[in-house]
Design an enzyme around this catalytic site. Structure first.
Site, PDB file in Angstrom:
ATOM      1  CD1 TRP A  10      -2.371  -1.857  -0.198  1.00 17.68           C
ATOM      2  CD2 TRP A  10      -2.946  -1.443   2.226  1.00 17.68           C
ATOM      3  NE1 TRP A  10      -3.375  -2.588   0.418  1.00 17.68           N
ATOM      4  CE2 TRP A  10      -3.836  -2.383   1.592  1.00 17.68           C
ATOM      5  CE3 TRP A  10      -3.229  -1.061   3.501  1.00 17.68           C
ATOM      6  CZ2 TRP A  10      -4.889  -3.025   2.412  1.00 17.68           C
ATOM      7  CZ3 TRP A  10      -4.443  -1.678   4.090  1.00 17.68           C
ATOM      8  CH2 TRP A  10      -4.925  -2.660   3.504  1.00 17.68           C
ATOM      9  CE  LYS A  11       4.132   1.521  -4.788  1.00 19.94           C
ATOM     10  NZ  LYS A  11       4.894   1.887  -6.181  1.00 19.94           N
ATOM     11  CG  HIS A  99       9.718  -0.642  -4.374  1.00 18.03           C
ATOM     12  ND1 HIS A  99       9.465   1.170  -5.129  1.00 18.03           N
ATOM     13  CD2 HIS A  99       8.456  -0.919  -4.953  1.00 18.03           C
ATOM     14  CE1 HIS A  99       8.475   1.102  -5.894  1.00 18.03           C
ATOM     15  NE2 HIS A  99       7.787  -0.323  -5.758  1.00 18.03           N
ATOM     16  CD  GLU A 171       7.681  -4.358  -7.980  1.00 13.93           C
ATOM     17  OE1 GLU A 171       7.806  -2.978  -7.746  1.00 13.93           O
ATOM     18  OE2 GLU A 171       6.763  -5.064  -7.465  1.00 13.93           O
ATOM     19  N   GLY A 177       4.025   2.418 -11.749  1.00 15.10           N
ATOM     20  CA  GLY A 177       3.254   3.855 -11.764  1.00 15.10           C
ATOM     21  C   GLY A 177       2.872   4.173 -13.186  1.00 15.10           C
ATOM     22  CB  SER A 217       1.532  -0.585 -14.488  1.00 15.50           C
ATOM     23  OG  SER A 217       2.008   0.677 -14.072  1.00 15.50           O
ATOM     24  N   GLY A 238       0.531  -2.301  -6.749  1.00 15.26           N
ATOM     25  CA  GLY A 238       0.589  -1.081  -6.043  1.00 15.26           C
ATOM     26  C   GLY A 238      -0.544  -0.225  -5.864  1.00 15.26           C
TER      27      GLY A 238
HETATM   28  P1  PGA Z   1       2.196   0.028  -9.425  1.00 19.73           P
HETATM   29  O1  PGA Z   1       3.151  -0.037  -8.371  1.00 19.73           O
HETATM   30  O2  PGA Z   1       1.245  -1.150  -9.554  1.00 19.73           O
HETATM   31  O3  PGA Z   1       1.161   1.356  -8.775  1.00 19.73           O
HETATM   32  O4  PGA Z   1       2.733   0.314 -10.675  1.00 19.73           O
HETATM   33  C1  PGA Z   1       4.147  -1.388  -8.325  1.00 19.73           C
HETATM   34  C2  PGA Z   1       5.096  -1.246  -7.060  1.00 19.73           C
HETATM   35  O5  PGA Z   1       5.497  -0.276  -7.090  1.00 19.73           O
HETATM   36  O6  PGA Z   1       5.461  -2.493  -6.845  1.00 19.73           O
END
Ligand code: PGA
Length: 271
Positions: A10-11, A99, A171, A177, A217, A238
């Site tokens: 969830w950041k 990350h 990733e 993003g 994404s 994310g």
């Molecule tokens: P996102 O993030 O799905 O919003 O691109 C993925 C991530 O940061 O691991």
């Protein structure tokens, strides 16, 4: 049969109350829908503040939780840091490490990430090690060289016996993003390459059995195709994971993939 992970980080989003509301619904959903499922693992990585309430909510659930970072020492004079030993103490299963937001904004380098990987293993936590190239580049050899170097410098000192406890999250930074995930054939090739590298370094088993999944994404629509990739162990989400309906939709997609794999296995056996 291959294991499938559906995980969301969830950041720095959701207050503790918002996290608890979401988690309560999700625990119900997981326990209603995954009781028969042996191969799907669903987890959420909320902010640190929500981890303690999660430990209360999820102690008897199949839903797992973990942290988005930790420090590389277990305790001591490290102002503001979070101990892997304390994360283990409140029932975390996973810790996300490396990350690109931590590498780029917080300036964590490969050697710091490597120490954190070792610290997680020492505390019986499964590190989710994020690796990926910064830019989309037509020179695939260059991308592969970068991945090899990043992977092995982050895994430096991990024993053969422990490699299976590390999860690799592929990733590509350019796909995080972004508007859409990396193309599925590209993901397939890169996951295959990572398996080859691990097989060479740690033995055939590691190449085959290592948990490696994709992040960047992923949305409800793309999740289906990505989950179907036969060398992939899941999706790491994310933004789309912040939405309960999207996230549970992706878990349903994983359940469909699991159902299809079981059918194939049954047919193969009866032949
Ligand atoms: P996102 O993030 O799905 O919003 O691109 C993925 C991530 O940061 O691991």
């Amino acid at each position: 049969m291959r294991k499938i992970f559906v995980g969301a980080a969830w950041k720095m989003n959701k207050t503790v109350d918002e996290s608890i509301d979401y988690a309560k619904k999700l625990v119900r959903f997981i326990d209603d829908n995954l009781s028969e499922s042996k191969y799907i693992d669903v987890f959420v990585l909320p902010t640190f503040l929500a981890l303690y309430p999660f430990s209360m909510l999820m102690s008897n659930s199949k839903l797992k939780y973990g942290a988005q970072n930790c420090f590389y020492e277990d305790e001591g004079a490290y102002t503001g840091e979070i101990s892997p030993m304390h994360l283990k103490d409140i029932g975390c299963t996973y810790v996300e490490l490396g990350h690109p937001e931590r590498r780029n904004i917080l300036k964590e380098d490969d050697s710091i990430i490597n120490k954190k990987v070792i610290a997680c293993l020492r505390n019986d936590l499964m590190p989710i090690l994020c690796i990926g190239e910064e830019e989309r580049c037509a020179d695939i050899k260059k991308v592969k060289r970068f991945l090899k170097n990043q992977l092995f410098s982050n895994l430096n000192g991990v024993a053969r016996n422990d490699i299976g406890k590390v999860i690799v999250a592929y990733e590509p930074v350019w796909a995080i993003g972004a508007e859409c995930a990396a193309p599925v054939d590209y993901i397939y090739d890169m996951l295959g390459y990572l398996r080859e590298l691990l097989a060479k370094e740690y033995g055939e088993e590691a190449g085959k059995d290592q948990i490696i999944f994709y992040g960047g994404s992923v949305n409800l629509e793309s999740s289906r195709e990505i989950l179907e990739l036969t060398n992939n162990n899941g999706i790491f989400i994310g933004r789309a994971g912040l939405n309960y309906n999207f996230f549970t939709g992706m878990v349903k997609n994983a359940l469909n993939v699991e159902r299809n794999m079981r059918e194939i296995e049954k047919n193969n056996k009866s032949r």
